[in-house]
Motif scaffolding. Structure first.
Motif, PDB file in Angstrom:
ATOM      1  N   LEU A  20       0.824  -1.201   0.000  1.00 10.01           N
ATOM      2  CA  LEU A  20       0.000   0.000   0.000  1.00 10.01           C
ATOM      3  C   LEU A  20       0.863   1.259   0.000  1.00 10.01           C
ATOM      4  N   HIS A  21       1.951   1.242   0.752  1.00 11.78           N
ATOM      5  CA  HIS A  21       2.866   2.379   0.739  1.00 11.78           C
ATOM      6  C   HIS A  21       3.339   2.662  -0.682  1.00 11.78           C
ATOM      7  N   ALA A  22       3.778   1.616  -1.366  1.00  8.85           N
ATOM      8  CA  ALA A  22       4.292   1.779  -2.727  1.00  8.85           C
ATOM      9  C   ALA A  22       3.207   2.305  -3.663  1.00  8.85           C
ATOM     10  N   GLN A  23       1.990   1.799  -3.522  1.00  4.66           N
ATOM     11  CA  GLN A  23       0.883   2.223  -4.383  1.00  4.66           C
ATOM     12  C   GLN A  23       0.517   3.682  -4.141  1.00  4.66           C
ATOM     13  N   LEU A  24       0.413   4.075  -2.890  1.00  6.78           N
ATOM     14  CA  LEU A  24       0.012   5.443  -2.563  1.00  6.78           C
ATOM     15  C   LEU A  24       1.094   6.445  -2.934  1.00  6.78           C
ATOM     16  N   ARG A  25       2.341   6.050  -2.831  1.00  4.97           N
ATOM     17  CA  ARG A  25       3.437   6.965  -3.155  1.00  4.97           C
ATOM     18  C   ARG A  25       3.513   7.287  -4.639  1.00  4.97           C
ATOM     19  N   GLU A  26       2.917   6.447  -5.451  1.00 10.01           N
ATOM     20  CA  GLU A  26       2.930   6.688  -6.894  1.00 10.01           C
ATOM     21  C   GLU A  26       1.597   7.214  -7.403  1.00 10.01           C
ATOM     22  N   LEU A  93      -2.553  17.168  12.220  1.00 15.73           N
ATOM     23  CA  LEU A  93      -2.645  16.282  11.061  1.00 15.73           C
ATOM     24  C   LEU A  93      -1.627  15.142  11.158  1.00 15.73           C
ATOM     25  N   THR A  94      -1.904  14.074  10.438  1.00 12.76           N
ATOM     26  CA  THR A  94      -1.025  12.903  10.408  1.00 12.76           C
ATOM     27  C   THR A  94      -0.390  12.780   9.033  1.00 12.76           C
ATOM     28  N   THR A  95       0.913  13.034   8.959  1.00 16.78           N
ATOM     29  CA  THR A  95       1.620  12.940   7.679  1.00 16.78           C
ATOM     30  C   THR A  95       2.331  11.597   7.516  1.00 16.78           C
ATOM     31  N   VAL A  96       2.157  10.685   8.482  1.00 14.49           N
ATOM     32  CA  VAL A  96       2.903   9.420   8.439  1.00 14.49           C
ATOM     33  C   VAL A  96       1.992   8.213   8.256  1.00 14.49           C
ATOM     34  N   GLN A  97       0.845   8.399   7.596  1.00 17.13           N
ATOM     35  CA  GLN A  97       0.059   7.222   7.211  1.00 17.13           C
ATOM     36  C   GLN A  97       0.903   6.313   6.326  1.00 17.13           C
ATOM     37  N   VAL A  98       1.682   6.925   5.441  1.00 17.97           N
ATOM     38  CA  VAL A  98       2.645   6.211   4.603  1.00 17.97           C
ATOM     39  C   VAL A  98       4.028   6.654   5.057  1.00 17.97           C
ATOM     40  N   SER A  99       4.710   5.790   5.824  1.00 17.29           N
ATOM     41  CA  SER A  99       6.026   6.152   6.344  1.00 17.29           C
ATOM     42  C   SER A  99       6.809   4.894   6.659  1.00 17.29           C
ATOM     43  N   ASP A 100       8.060   4.863   6.231  1.00 16.36           N
ATOM     44  CA  ASP A 100       8.968   3.750   6.504  1.00 16.36           C
ATOM     45  C   ASP A 100      10.380   4.232   6.198  1.00 16.36           C
ATOM     46  N   LYS A 101      11.300   3.323   5.971  1.00 17.23           N
ATOM     47  CA  LYS A 101      12.682   3.709   5.710  1.00 17.23           C
ATOM     48  C   LYS A 101      12.866   4.353   4.343  1.00 17.23           C
ATOM     49  N   LYS A 105      10.862  13.393   0.293  1.00 16.41           N
ATOM     50  CA  LYS A 105      10.021  14.557  -0.002  1.00 16.41           C
ATOM     51  C   LYS A 105       9.150  14.265  -1.218  1.00 16.41           C
ATOM     52  N   GLY A 106       7.850  14.595  -1.090  1.00 17.39           N
ATOM     53  CA  GLY A 106       6.907  14.349  -2.163  1.00 17.39           C
ATOM     54  C   GLY A 106       6.302  12.962  -2.135  1.00 17.39           C
ATOM     55  N   LYS A 107       6.663  12.134  -1.137  1.00 21.80           N
ATOM     56  CA  LYS A 107       6.175  10.761  -1.080  1.00 21.80           C
ATOM     57  C   LYS A 107       5.285  10.483   0.125  1.00 21.80           C
ATOM     58  N   MET A 108       5.015  11.492   0.967  1.00 21.24           N
ATOM     59  CA  MET A 108       4.112  11.300   2.088  1.00 21.24           C
ATOM     60  C   MET A 108       2.683  11.533   1.611  1.00 21.24           C
ATOM     61  N   TRP A 135       6.216  17.851   1.449  1.00 18.95           N
ATOM     62  CA  TRP A 135       6.633  16.462   1.537  1.00 18.95           C
ATOM     63  C   TRP A 135       5.523  15.517   1.100  1.00 18.95           C
ATOM     64  N   CYS A 136       4.311  16.050   0.902  1.00 18.96           N
ATOM     65  CA  CYS A 136       3.143  15.208   0.619  1.00 18.96           C
ATOM     66  C   CYS A 136       2.808  15.196  -0.862  1.00 18.96           C
ATOM     67  N   ARG A 137       2.316  14.048  -1.341  1.00 15.71           N
ATOM     68  CA  ARG A 137       1.920  13.914  -2.738  1.00 15.71           C
ATOM     69  C   ARG A 137       0.808  14.900  -3.084  1.00 15.71           C
ATOM     70  N   ASP A 138      -0.107  15.110  -2.163  1.00 12.26           N
ATOM     71  CA  ASP A 138      -1.254  15.989  -2.416  1.00 12.26           C
ATOM     72  C   ASP A 138      -1.047  17.374  -1.805  1.00 12.26           C
ATOM     73  N   HIS A 139       0.207  17.857  -1.836  1.00 12.78           N
ATOM     74  CA  HIS A 139       0.530  19.106  -1.134  1.00 12.78           C
ATOM     75  C   HIS A 139      -0.165  20.320  -1.735  1.00 12.78           C
ATOM     76  N   GLN A 140      -0.366  20.351  -3.060  1.00 12.27           N
ATOM     77  CA  GLN A 140      -0.960  21.542  -3.660  1.00 12.27           C
ATOM     78  C   GLN A 140      -2.384  21.753  -3.166  1.00 12.27           C
ATOM     79  N   MET A 141      -3.174  20.682  -3.138  1.00  9.90           N
ATOM     80  CA  MET A 141      -4.542  20.785  -2.643  1.00  9.90           C
ATOM     81  C   MET A 141      -4.548  21.102  -1.153  1.00  9.90           C
ATOM     82  N   ALA A 142      -3.609  20.510  -0.414  1.00  7.47           N
ATOM     83  CA  ALA A 142      -3.525  20.769   1.027  1.00  7.47           C
ATOM     84  C   ALA A 142      -3.159  22.227   1.294  1.00  7.47           C
ATOM     85  N   GLU A 143      -2.208  22.754   0.540  1.00  8.59           N
ATOM     86  CA  GLU A 143      -1.797  24.146   0.726  1.00  8.59           C
ATOM     87  C   GLU A 143      -2.950  25.100   0.443  1.00  8.59           C
TER      88      GLU A 143
END
Length: 371
Positions: A20-26, A93-101, A105-108, A135-143
């Motif tokens: 799921l991490h890999a899928q959401l990051r892309e 807010l929680t920015t680590v729903q998708v987080s690992d090693k 930047k741009g992959k949260m 750092w988030c994939r959806d940063h533009q909408m969030a901003e």
């Protein structure tokens, strides 16, 4: 408080979570939102794969009333009176729903359930998140959503402290963005200066308009004085201990009485000092937690009781929710404690948990029999 990448349990990331991490990051912002909504619906019947790594964090945060609202909306909310009808509302807010090693930047991931909050009359929003939005994939909408609604936004992670005041081009909306430093950065940052900020919020009516006054006390560690001192290098203080920022808030009502000051720390936790301990008027405390005794009971419950003891207490008092549409166990337990307060059963709840507390934490029941 809000969770960061050092709060996740790497052992809690199973095979499904890694996929799921890999899928959401892309994904695109729209596909990410669709996936998060689908996962939240499925988690009603089975554990949510993205949140297993945050189980221990959420248990800790529950002791301070900062656990997630739900897996569909993993934010915490705390309200504080500013005076009159006006409110200061913290959204964590929680920015680590998708987080690992493999964090980069741009992959949260955030998801619009976190940042699409409503504008509310007489409410000034303060948004907190561990990672900066870019750092988030959806940063533009969030901003777009956060910066057009929040008066103050606080971020961490990058350990480069700065504070800027921003006004929209038409001058109609003013906000302050704070990038926090760190009091305990990773050991490989040899040249790092240990820093933190202490914030004070207040209202001031001028010319028929409310102004949100943010006083910032920047602090940095002094090797020679072996204590934290005013950070004059990071912010122009003109010989003072603090700097003040003023935001015109046309959406806040002019209160007839003076506004109390609420002091918070924006670092790893955003801790609110109990009103009677901070020299603040009692009405300056949390709206839902003006009673410090309840806050202490809740903290002791989560700090000292293991999950079996907690469940035993709640079953013994028969205060577990009748139905639970939120699968996160700590959320169910929090709802049970809230039910004890609503039904005026805090006295027996204290009696039930005190047997599990260490000797130095035990005390006479602070609640009357009808509380």
């Amino acid at each position: 408080m809000v969770p960061g990448n050092h709060d996740i349990d790497l052992d809690g990331i199973g095979h499904n979570a890694k996929m799921l991490h890999a899928q959401l990051r892309e994904g695109t912002p729209n596909s990410i939102q669709a996936d998060l909504e689908s996962l939240a619906k499925e988690s009603k019947d089975e554990p949510h794969p993205l949140f297993r790594k945050l189980n221990e964090y959420n248990i800790f945060a529950s002791g301070y009333g900062c656990d997630f609202q739900s897996v569909a909306k993993p934010i915490c909310q705390r309200d504080y009176h500013l005076g009159g009808e006006n409110m200061l509302r913290f959204l964590g807010l929680t920015t680590v729903q998708v987080s690992d090693k493999q964090d980069a930047k741009g992959k949260m991931v955030l998801g619009n359930a976190q940042y699409s909050f409503q504008r509310v009359p007489n409410v000034a929003h303060v948004v907190m998140a561990h990672h900066p939005l870019d750092w988030c994939r959806d940063h533009q909408m969030a901003e777009n959503s956060i910066y057009s609604r929040a008066r103050v936004a606080i971020f961490g992670h990058e350990h480069v402290p700065k504070i800027i005041k921003v006004s929209d081009q038409d001058g109609g909306w003013e906000r302050i963005v704070i990038d926090s430093g760190a009091t305990t950065p990773p050991g490989d940052e040899d040249a790092y200066e240990y820093t933190y900020n202490w914030l004070e919020f207040a209202l001031e009516a001028r010319d028929g308009l409310q102004h949100l006054i943010l006083t910032v006390f920047p602090r940095v560690w002094s090797e020679t004085k072996t204590t934290f001192v005013a950070d004059h290098s990071r912010m122009t203080l003109d010989g003072n201990e603090s700097a003040k920022f003023s935001l015109v808030c046309r959406d806040l009502s002019v209160a007839p009485e003076p506004a109390p000051v609420v002091a918070v720390s924006p670092q790893v936790t955003c801790g609110i000092v109990p009103a009677h301990r901070a020299g603040v008027k009692e009405e300056g405390g949390p709206v839902a937690e003006q009673d410090y005794r309840f806050a202490r009971l809740r903290l002791l419950f989560w700090r000292h009781l293991n999950w079996r003891q907690r469940l035993n207490v709640l079953v013994q008092l028969d205060i577990l929710p009748q139905t639970a549409d939120r699968p996160m166990p700590q959320t169910i337990e929090r709802l049970a404690i809230e039910r004890a307060r609503t039904e005026r059963r805090l006295h027996p709840l204290w009696q039930a948990i005190v047997q599990f507390l260490p000797e130095n934490e035990r005390a006479e029941n602070p609640f009357a029999p009808n509380e």
